[in-house]
Every structure is written in C-alpha cells, then in structure tokens.
Scaffold this motif. Sequence first.
Motif, short mmCIF file in Angstrom:
data_model
loop_
_atom_site.label_atom_id
_atom_site.label_comp_id
_atom_site.label_asym_id
_atom_site.label_seq_id
_atom_site.Cartn_x
_atom_site.Cartn_y
_atom_site.Cartn_z
N LEU A 197 -93.39 0.89 90.22
CA LEU A 197 -93.53 -0.49 89.75
C LEU A 197 -92.94 -1.43 90.81
O LEU A 197 -91.83 -1.19 91.30
CB LEU A 197 -92.80 -0.66 88.43
CG LEU A 197 -92.69 -2.07 87.85
CD1 LEU A 197 -94.08 -2.59 87.49
CD2 LEU A 197 -91.79 -2.07 86.62
N THR B 234 -102.99 -3.02 90.92
CA THR B 234 -102.55 -2.04 89.94
C THR B 234 -103.64 -1.01 89.69
O THR B 234 -104.77 -1.37 89.36
CB THR B 234 -102.17 -2.72 88.62
OG1 THR B 234 -101.03 -3.55 88.84
CG2 THR B 234 -101.85 -1.69 87.53
N GLN C 153 -99.42 6.49 90.11
CA GLN C 153 -99.58 5.17 89.52
C GLN C 153 -98.86 4.11 90.34
O GLN C 153 -97.68 4.28 90.69
CB GLN C 153 -99.04 5.17 88.09
CG GLN C 153 -99.10 3.82 87.40
CD GLN C 153 -100.52 3.39 87.06
OE1 GLN C 153 -101.31 4.19 86.54
NE2 GLN C 153 -100.85 2.13 87.35
N THR D 149 -98.11 0.05 89.88
CA THR D 149 -98.18 -1.09 88.97
C THR D 149 -97.52 -2.28 89.63
O THR D 149 -96.36 -2.21 90.05
CB THR D 149 -97.47 -0.77 87.64
OG1 THR D 149 -98.07 0.39 87.05
CG2 THR D 149 -97.61 -1.95 86.67
#
Length: 121
Positions: free
Chosen positions: A11, A90, A116, A118
């Motif tokens: 993130l 993202t 991932q 983000t």
Amino acid sequence: QVQLVESGGGLVQAGGSLGLSCAASGSILRVDTMGWYRQAPGKQRLLVATISSGGTTNYVESMKGRFTISRDNAKNTVHLEMNSLIPEDTAVYYCNARIQRAGNGYYNTYWGQGTQVTVSS
C-alpha cells in the motif's frame, strides 16, 4: 519445474513510489523476454513493460517516465520501479518470462502468482 516469485507489493499513497521484484528459479537454461503485467479488479490483464535479454525495454505509453523496468541476467530477476503512483495504478501485478528449460529446445511462457499494489488517494 520453473517458478516465478514476485515480491514488493503493498500500500502506498498517491505520488509515492514502490518497487517490485521477480525471481525465476528452477531448471532454467535461458531466459528471453521478461515483463510485468497488471490486472485491475474486473478488468483484463494488461501489459506494463517488457525487457529483452539484451536490455531493450518497451513500455505502455501511460507508464513511460513513471515506471522503470530492469533485469539482472545473472540472477534471473526482473524489477519494476514505480514512481508518481496514482490510484489508477492499483492492480495485481504479474511477472512474466519466456524461459527455456534445461533439456528443452523451445521456450515456454511462465507467470508469477501476482502481487497486490494499492495506491490510496
């Protein structure tokens, strides 16, 4: 067996930077083009960038100037440095490589499991 393992997702706030790495392992004879793709929720997997064994790079237009792909041929790794990230970046990022396995006379395409990324606004 050949495996591609990605690392480095997470993130980050908009405007920030993040680096991804991917390592190929197994009974590898040669690694040709390596690349990164991404898939946003509900969308198709799309090309981000590729790099040839000789170091020639190719970027999707919207990534130029923000993303940098590089590789280490001795370690069979590929990296993606992402700067000036925006929420639209993202996605799940996938590593991709064309690899000739030891004992084979042809290349196959392999994918990592995805990592991932983000970007919060």
